[in-house]
Design a protein around this motif. Structure first.
Motif, PDB file in Angstrom:
ATOM      1  N   THR A   6     -28.786  24.962  25.748  1.00  0.00           N
ATOM      2  CA  THR A   6     -29.310  26.316  25.743  1.00  0.00           C
ATOM      3  C   THR A   6     -30.208  26.475  24.528  1.00  0.00           C
ATOM      4  OG1 THR A   6     -27.304  27.143  26.783  1.00  0.00           O
ATOM      5  CG2 THR A   6     -28.692  28.755  25.696  1.00  0.00           C
ATOM      6  N   LEU A   7     -31.427  26.925  24.754  1.00  0.00           N
ATOM      7  CA  LEU A   7     -32.354  27.146  23.654  1.00  0.00           C
ATOM      8  C   LEU A   7     -32.417  28.617  23.321  1.00  0.00           C
ATOM      9  CD1 LEU A   7     -35.443  24.960  24.678  1.00  0.00           C
ATOM     10  CD2 LEU A   7     -33.517  24.336  23.224  1.00  0.00           C
ATOM     11  N   ASP A   8     -32.433  28.912  22.030  1.00  0.00           N
ATOM     12  CA  ASP A   8     -32.692  30.284  21.620  1.00  0.00           C
ATOM     13  C   ASP A   8     -34.094  30.349  21.029  1.00  0.00           C
ATOM     14  OD1 ASP A   8     -32.542  29.379  18.969  1.00  0.00           O
ATOM     15  OD2 ASP A   8     -30.565  30.214  18.614  1.00  0.00           O
ATOM     16  N   GLY A  12     -38.786  31.030   7.763  1.00  0.00           N
ATOM     17  CA  GLY A  12     -37.931  31.890   6.950  1.00  0.00           C
ATOM     18  C   GLY A  12     -36.458  31.574   7.055  1.00  0.00           C
ATOM     19  N   VAL A  13     -36.128  30.295   7.252  1.00  0.00           N
ATOM     20  CA  VAL A  13     -34.727  29.869   7.320  1.00  0.00           C
ATOM     21  C   VAL A  13     -34.530  28.714   6.344  1.00  0.00           C
ATOM     22  CG1 VAL A  13     -34.429  30.608   9.716  1.00  0.00           C
ATOM     23  CG2 VAL A  13     -35.153  28.272   9.238  1.00  0.00           C
ATOM     24  N   SER A  14     -33.284  28.326   6.140  1.00  0.00           N
ATOM     25  CA  SER A  14     -32.999  27.252   5.194  1.00  0.00           C
ATOM     26  C   SER A  14     -33.336  25.879   5.788  1.00  0.00           C
ATOM     27  CB  SER A  14     -31.521  27.277   4.797  1.00  0.00           C
ATOM     28  OG  SER A  14     -30.719  26.801   5.866  1.00  0.00           O
ATOM     29  N   ARG A  15     -33.535  24.930   4.893  1.00  0.00           N
ATOM     30  CA  ARG A  15     -33.772  23.545   5.328  1.00  0.00           C
ATOM     31  C   ARG A  15     -32.586  23.039   6.135  1.00  0.00           C
ATOM     32  NH1 ARG A  15     -36.976  19.925   1.423  1.00  0.00           N
ATOM     33  NH2 ARG A  15     -35.520  18.448   2.292  1.00  0.00           N
ATOM     34  N   ASN A  16     -31.364  23.400   5.703  1.00  0.00           N
ATOM     35  CA  ASN A  16     -30.168  22.954   6.424  1.00  0.00           C
ATOM     36  C   ASN A  16     -30.159  23.469   7.851  1.00  0.00           C
ATOM     37  OD1 ASN A  16     -29.208  21.540   4.230  1.00  0.00           O
ATOM     38  ND2 ASN A  16     -27.819  23.157   3.555  1.00  0.00           N
ATOM     39  N   GLN A  73     -32.643  21.339   9.782  1.00  0.00           N
ATOM     40  CA  GLN A  73     -32.078  20.002  10.000  1.00  0.00           C
ATOM     41  C   GLN A  73     -30.991  20.034  11.059  1.00  0.00           C
ATOM     42  OE1 GLN A  73     -31.144  19.167   5.857  1.00  0.00           O
ATOM     43  NE2 GLN A  73     -32.683  17.518   5.853  1.00  0.00           N
ATOM     44  N   ALA A  74     -30.116  21.018  11.007  1.00  0.00           N
ATOM     45  CA  ALA A  74     -29.026  21.108  11.990  1.00  0.00           C
ATOM     46  C   ALA A  74     -29.582  21.369  13.381  1.00  0.00           C
ATOM     47  CB  ALA A  74     -28.052  22.211  11.582  1.00  0.00           C
ATOM     48  N   ARG A  75     -30.561  22.260  13.480  1.00  0.00           N
ATOM     49  CA  ARG A  75     -31.168  22.553  14.778  1.00  0.00           C
ATOM     50  C   ARG A  75     -31.852  21.320  15.353  1.00  0.00           C
ATOM     51  NH1 ARG A  75     -31.418  27.792  16.977  1.00  0.00           N
ATOM     52  NH2 ARG A  75     -30.079  29.104  15.716  1.00  0.00           N
ATOM     53  N   MET A  76     -32.623  20.629  14.539  1.00  0.00           N
ATOM     54  CA  MET A  76     -33.334  19.443  15.037  1.00  0.00           C
ATOM     55  C   MET A  76     -32.344  18.352  15.447  1.00  0.00           C
ATOM     56  SD  MET A  76     -36.837  19.353  12.822  1.00  0.00           S
ATOM     57  CE  MET A  76     -37.346  17.828  13.582  1.00  0.00           C
ATOM     58  N   ARG A  77     -31.278  18.176  14.667  1.00  0.00           N
ATOM     59  CA  ARG A  77     -30.260  17.182  15.024  1.00  0.00           C
ATOM     60  C   ARG A  77     -29.630  17.534  16.376  1.00  0.00           C
ATOM     61  NH1 ARG A  77     -26.994  18.079  11.267  1.00  0.00           N
ATOM     62  NH2 ARG A  77     -27.815  17.199   9.775  1.00  0.00           N
ATOM     63  N   ARG A  78     -29.300  18.830  16.571  1.00  0.00           N
ATOM     64  CA  ARG A  78     -28.708  19.268  17.844  1.00  0.00           C
ATOM     65  C   ARG A  78     -29.688  19.070  18.996  1.00  0.00           C
ATOM     66  NH1 ARG A  78     -29.095  23.752  20.673  1.00  0.00           N
ATOM     67  NH2 ARG A  78     -29.996  24.981  18.997  1.00  0.00           N
ATOM     68  N   LEU A  79     -30.962  19.397  18.771  1.00  0.00           N
ATOM     69  CA  LEU A  79     -31.969  19.216  19.817  1.00  0.00           C
ATOM     70  C   LEU A  79     -32.130  17.736  20.180  1.00  0.00           C
ATOM     71  CD1 LEU A  79     -34.622  21.807  18.585  1.00  0.00           C
ATOM     72  CD2 LEU A  79     -33.250  21.968  20.685  1.00  0.00           C
ATOM     73  N   GLU A  80     -32.072  16.873  19.183  1.00  0.00           N
ATOM     74  CA  GLU A  80     -32.187  15.432  19.438  1.00  0.00           C
ATOM     75  C   GLU A  80     -30.940  14.895  20.130  1.00  0.00           C
ATOM     76  OE1 GLU A  80     -33.083  13.688  15.639  1.00  0.00           O
ATOM     77  OE2 GLU A  80     -35.129  14.462  15.643  1.00  0.00           O
ATOM     78  N   GLU A  81     -29.756  15.255  19.634  1.00  0.00           N
ATOM     79  CA  GLU A  81     -28.506  14.739  20.200  1.00  0.00           C
ATOM     80  C   GLU A  81     -28.278  15.233  21.627  1.00  0.00           C
ATOM     81  OE1 GLU A  81     -25.515  15.754  17.312  1.00  0.00           O
ATOM     82  OE2 GLU A  81     -26.127  14.110  15.976  1.00  0.00           O
ATOM     83  N   SER A  82     -28.755  16.426  21.950  1.00  0.00           N
ATOM     84  CA  SER A  82     -28.594  16.953  23.302  1.00  0.00           C
ATOM     85  C   SER A  82     -29.644  16.400  24.262  1.00  0.00           C
ATOM     86  CB  SER A  82     -28.672  18.482  23.287  1.00  0.00           C
ATOM     87  OG  SER A  82     -29.983  18.908  22.954  1.00  0.00           O
ATOM     88  N   GLY A  83     -30.627  15.678  23.729  1.00  0.00           N
ATOM     89  CA  GLY A  83     -31.661  15.086  24.570  1.00  0.00           C
ATOM     90  C   GLY A  83     -32.840  16.012  24.849  1.00  0.00           C
ATOM     91  N   VAL A  84     -32.825  17.224  24.287  1.00  0.00           N
ATOM     92  CA  VAL A  84     -33.947  18.143  24.477  1.00  0.00           C
ATOM     93  C   VAL A  84     -35.182  17.600  23.774  1.00  0.00           C
ATOM     94  CG1 VAL A  84     -34.837  20.453  23.962  1.00  0.00           C
ATOM     95  CG2 VAL A  84     -32.505  20.171  24.823  1.00  0.00           C
ATOM     96  N   GLY A  97     -32.849  35.872  21.472  1.00  0.00           N
ATOM     97  CA  GLY A  97     -32.389  36.034  20.099  1.00  0.00           C
ATOM     98  C   GLY A  97     -32.776  34.871  19.223  1.00  0.00           C
ATOM     99  N   TRP A  98     -32.502  35.018  17.956  1.00  0.00           N
ATOM    100  CA  TRP A  98     -32.969  34.088  16.935  1.00  0.00           C
ATOM    101  C   TRP A  98     -31.859  33.160  16.464  1.00  0.00           C
ATOM    102  CZ3 TRP A  98     -37.778  33.110  15.449  1.00  0.00           C
ATOM    103  CH2 TRP A  98     -38.013  32.456  14.245  1.00  0.00           C
ATOM    104  N   GLY A  99     -30.713  33.235  17.032  1.00  0.00           N
ATOM    105  CA  GLY A  99     -29.606  32.400  16.585  1.00  0.00           C
ATOM    106  C   GLY A  99     -28.461  33.258  16.103  1.00  0.00           C
ATOM    107  N   ARG A 100     -27.383  32.604  15.736  1.00  0.00           N
ATOM    108  CA  ARG A 100     -26.162  33.330  15.401  1.00  0.00           C
ATOM    109  C   ARG A 100     -26.245  34.071  14.079  1.00  0.00           C
ATOM    110  NH1 ARG A 100     -23.780  28.374  17.466  1.00  0.00           N
ATOM    111  NH2 ARG A 100     -24.026  27.626  15.379  1.00  0.00           N
ATOM    112  N   SER A 101     -26.822  33.455  13.056  1.00  0.00           N
ATOM    113  CA  SER A 101     -26.667  34.040  11.728  1.00  0.00           C
ATOM    114  C   SER A 101     -27.982  34.411  11.049  1.00  0.00           C
ATOM    115  CB  SER A 101     -25.907  33.069  10.823  1.00  0.00           C
ATOM    116  OG  SER A 101     -26.644  31.862  10.717  1.00  0.00           O
TER     117      SER A 101
END
Length: 167
Positions: A3-5, A31-35, A38-49, A158-162
């Motif tokens: 699921t993409l937000d 306007g978000v942190s580097r972490n 990094q977490a978003r890109m890792r999730r996008l890569e691991e999910s195959g998106v 939406g823009w994500g959880r937090s």
């Protein structure tokens, strides 16, 4: 199915514009942190998106100004063998199965129209290929892109959880 937000879409959209954008630049732009990036890109890569980063080449600039789609009508029982043969042809950039009269559509690049003809002849000589139909590409007026689709698909997600969206 992933699921993409909206933040995922913004990251992918910016990478589409500039595949060389770094984590720090993406974080600053969005306007978000580097972490978070990094977490978003890792999730996008691991999910195959997000399946990787490839250079976008101007084939004309390297002496391959002629591209064509060659559609193949084939004996469908032989598709795996035909695909193996297509993978061995250096001029084949991409091949996809399709529904319709022709079973495969193959994107090829070459230095001349006469060489496209040679490639077409080579393809029709592959065992199991019954017929080819060649369409020369004159100009790419809308290059491959995903941003408009992702923009529409995630506009209300939406823009994500937090993290609130940038203002």
């Amino acid at each position: 199915m992933a699921t993409l937000d909206r933040l995922d879409a913004e990251i992918i959209g910016r990478l589409e514009q500039s595949g060389r954008a770094g984590i720090a630049q993406l974080a600053s732009d969005l306007g978000v942190s580097r972490n978070t990036i990094q977490a978003r890109m890792r999730r996008l890569e691991e999910s195959g998106v997000l399946r990787g980063f490839r250079p976008e080449l101007d084939l004309s600039a390297i002496g391959l100004p002629v591209q064509a789609y060659i559609s193949l009508e084939v004996d469908q029982r032989m598709i795996p063998e035909i695909i193996d043969k297509l993978e061995a042809v250096p001029e084949v950039l991409e091949a996809r199965t399709q529904a319709g009269r022709e079973d495969l559509v193959v994107l090829v690049a070459s230095s001349s129209v006469s060489d496209i003809q040679r490639i077409s002849i080579d393809l029709v000589n592959i065992a199991g290929v019954r017929h080819t139909d060649t369409t020369l590409i004159v100009n790419t007026v809308v290059p491959y892109r995903v941003w408009p689709l992702l923009d529409r698909h995630t506009s209300a997600k939406g823009w994500g959880r937090s993290t609130p969206p940038p203002r």
